[in-house]
Scaffold this active site. Structure first.
Site, short mmCIF file in Angstrom:
data_model
loop_
_atom_site.label_atom_id
_atom_site.label_comp_id
_atom_site.label_asym_id
_atom_site.label_seq_id
_atom_site.Cartn_x
_atom_site.Cartn_y
_atom_site.Cartn_z
CE LYS A 127 -3.96 -2.03 2.41
NZ LYS A 127 -4.67 -2.18 3.69
CD GLN A 171 -3.52 -4.58 6.56
OE1 GLN A 171 -3.37 -3.59 5.85
NE2 GLN A 171 -4.10 -5.68 6.11
CG ASP A 194 -10.85 -0.37 4.29
OD1 ASP A 194 -10.50 -0.54 3.11
OD2 ASP A 194 -10.35 -0.99 5.24
#
Length: 367
Positions: A127, A171, A194
Site C-alpha cells: 500500500k 490493517q 475502506d
C-alpha cells in the site's frame, strides 16, 4: 505419445478440482492479510451442503457436456485488472498534481498496523509503495502485538484530527484481545476510505442517497465492467457470496446500476440454475473453482473475486492461486472474464487510492 482428447479433458477438469481442506489451510498463511480476511469473511460458516461439483441439467448427459467442452475454443475476452489499475493510478497521479499545483494540498493516507504478522507487514508495504507511486503521502504506525486498545484509539483520534491525513485504514486482522468493531468505528466517517462504516453502507443501500465512500473491492468490480463497456442496465446479475466486504455491497452497486440482482449463498437452493440465468456474475464466495462451466450462460461476463491457494507440484512455491470460477471451463463459455491473479486484486488498492483522493478533494472543497 500425444494424449487423447478424453485424457486432456480429464486433465482440464482436474485443474479445477478443489483442494483438500488440509491443503488449503496449509497454504493460507502464504497469502496477504487482505486476502485472508476477505476469504474468512466471505464464508464465515462452513456449510458442506454448498455445492462444490458440477451438477448437470437432466436433459444433458455428462458425456455430451464433455464433448461440447472439447469442441469449443477459448473465446472469452480477458479483463485485464492490472492494466485498468495502472490506468486508474495514472489518472489519480494527474489529478493529485493538479490539486497540488492549484491549492498546495497532497492527499494523505494513514495505515495502522498492530502486531508482527509478516503477511500484514507485506500488504502494508504494498500500500505504501502504491501511495508513493500515485503521489499520495503515506503515514504508517506500527504497534507491537501487546499494544492496548487505548493506544490504537489514540492514534486513530490523532489522525482524525490531522488535516494532512484524508484517509485512515486499520490493517486487519487485529490481535484477538482487541475489539475490532470498536476500533473500526472510531475512524471518523469522513476519512473511512475502506467504506465499511455502517452509515456508508446504509447510504449505499438507499435510493437517492450517496455514501461518502464505496468499499474498495466491490467498487473495483464495477469499475472493471465500466472500463470494458459492459452494459449493466436491465441485465440479470448474480452475486455469489453475501459478505459485508464484497458480496453485499457488490449487489447494492449492481442494483444502483439498474441490474436485476440475485444473491447466491450457502443456503440457496439450485445455485447452478440461478447462476446460469445471469448476464453478469460476480463470484466472491472463497471456494476454489466452485463455479463450473455448466453454471454459466453462454456470453455471460464474469468478475472473479476469489483468491484461493491450491496444491501445484509444478510450481516452485508448491501452490498456485485460483479463483472461485473454474477458469479453464469458463473461458470457453463466457464473453469476458477476469483472471486470477491479475483481475480484481490490483483494483482493490487502486480504489483505495481513489477513495483517498476523493476524501482530500471533498475535505478541501476542490473540484
Amino acid at each position: 505419445m500425444a494424449s487423447s482428447p478424453i485424457t486432456m479433458m480429464k486433465m482440464k477438469l482436474n485443474n479445477c478440482s478443489p483442494p483438500s481442506t488440509a491443503a488449503a489451510a496449509r497454504f493460507l498463511p502464504l497469502l496477504g492479510p487482505h486476502q485472508i480476511r476477505f476469504r474468512s469473511s466471505l464464508a464465515p460458516h462452513h456449510n458442506p451442503s454448498f455445492p462444490r461439483t458440477i451438477s448437470t441439467r437432466p436433459t444433458f448427459s455428462s458425456s455430451s457436456i464433455i464433448t461440447a467442452a472439447m469442441a469449443s475454443e477459448a473465446s472469452a475476452k480477458v479483463i485485464d485488472g492490472k492494466k485498468v489499475a495502472k490506468d486508474v493510478r495514472d489518472e489519480i497521479n494527474a489529478e493529485i498534481t493538479r490539486m497540488k499545483d492549484s491549492i498546495g494540498v497532497v492527499p494523505g493516507l494513514a495505515v495502522i498496523l498492530v502486531g508482527d504478522r509478516k503477511d500484514s507487514a507485506t500488504y502494508v508495504r504494498n500500500k505504501k509503495k502504491a501511495c508513493e507511486a500515485a503521489g499520495i503521502k503515506s503515514y504508517e504506525v506500527c504497534l507491537p502485538e501487546n499494544s492496548t486498545e487505548e493506544e490504537v484509539l489514540k492514534y486513530i483520534s490523532d489522525f482524525n484530527d490531522d488535516p494532512m491525513v484524508h484517509g485512515i485504514l486499520v490493517q486487519l486482522p487485529l490481535p484477538s484481545h482487541m475489539d475490532e468493531e470498536k476500533i473500526l468505528h472510531a475512524v471518523c466517517i469522513e476519512k473511512d476510505v475502506d467504506g465499511f462504516h455502517p452509515l456508508n453502507i446504509g447510504q449505499l443501500a438507499m435510493r437517492g442517497r450517496e455514501p461518502l465512500f464505496v468499499p474498495c473491492t466491490p467498487k473495483g468490480c464495477i469499475e472493471l465492467l465500466h472500463r470494458y463497456n459492459v452494459e449493466i442496465k436491465g441485465k440479470k446479475a448474480v452475486v455469489i457470496g453475501r459478505s459485508n466486504i464484497v458480496g453485499m455491497p457488490a449487489a447494492l452497486l449492481l442494483q444502483r446500476e439498474d441490474a436485476t440482482v440475485s444473491i447466491v449463498h450457502s443456503r440457496t437452493k439450485n445455485p447452478e440454475e440461478i447462476t446460469r440465468q445471469a448476464d453478469i456474475i460476480i463470484a466472491a464466495v472463497g471456494k476454489p473453482n466452485m463455479v463450473r462451466g455448466s453454471w454459466i450462460k453462454p456470453g455471460a461476463v464474469i468478475i472473479d473475486v476469489g483468491i484461493n491457494p491450491v496444491e501445484d507440484a509444478t510450481n516452485p512455491r508448491g501452490y498456485r492461486l485460483v479463483g472461485d470460477v473454474c477458469y479453464e471451463e469458463a473461458i470457453k463459455v463466457a464473453s469476458a472474464i477476469t483472471p486470477v491473479p491479475g483481475g480484481v486484486g490490483p483494483m482493490t488498492i487502486a480504489m483505495l487510492l481513489s477513495n483517498t483522493l476523493l476524501s482530500a478533494k471533498r475535505i478541501n472543497n476542490f473540484k
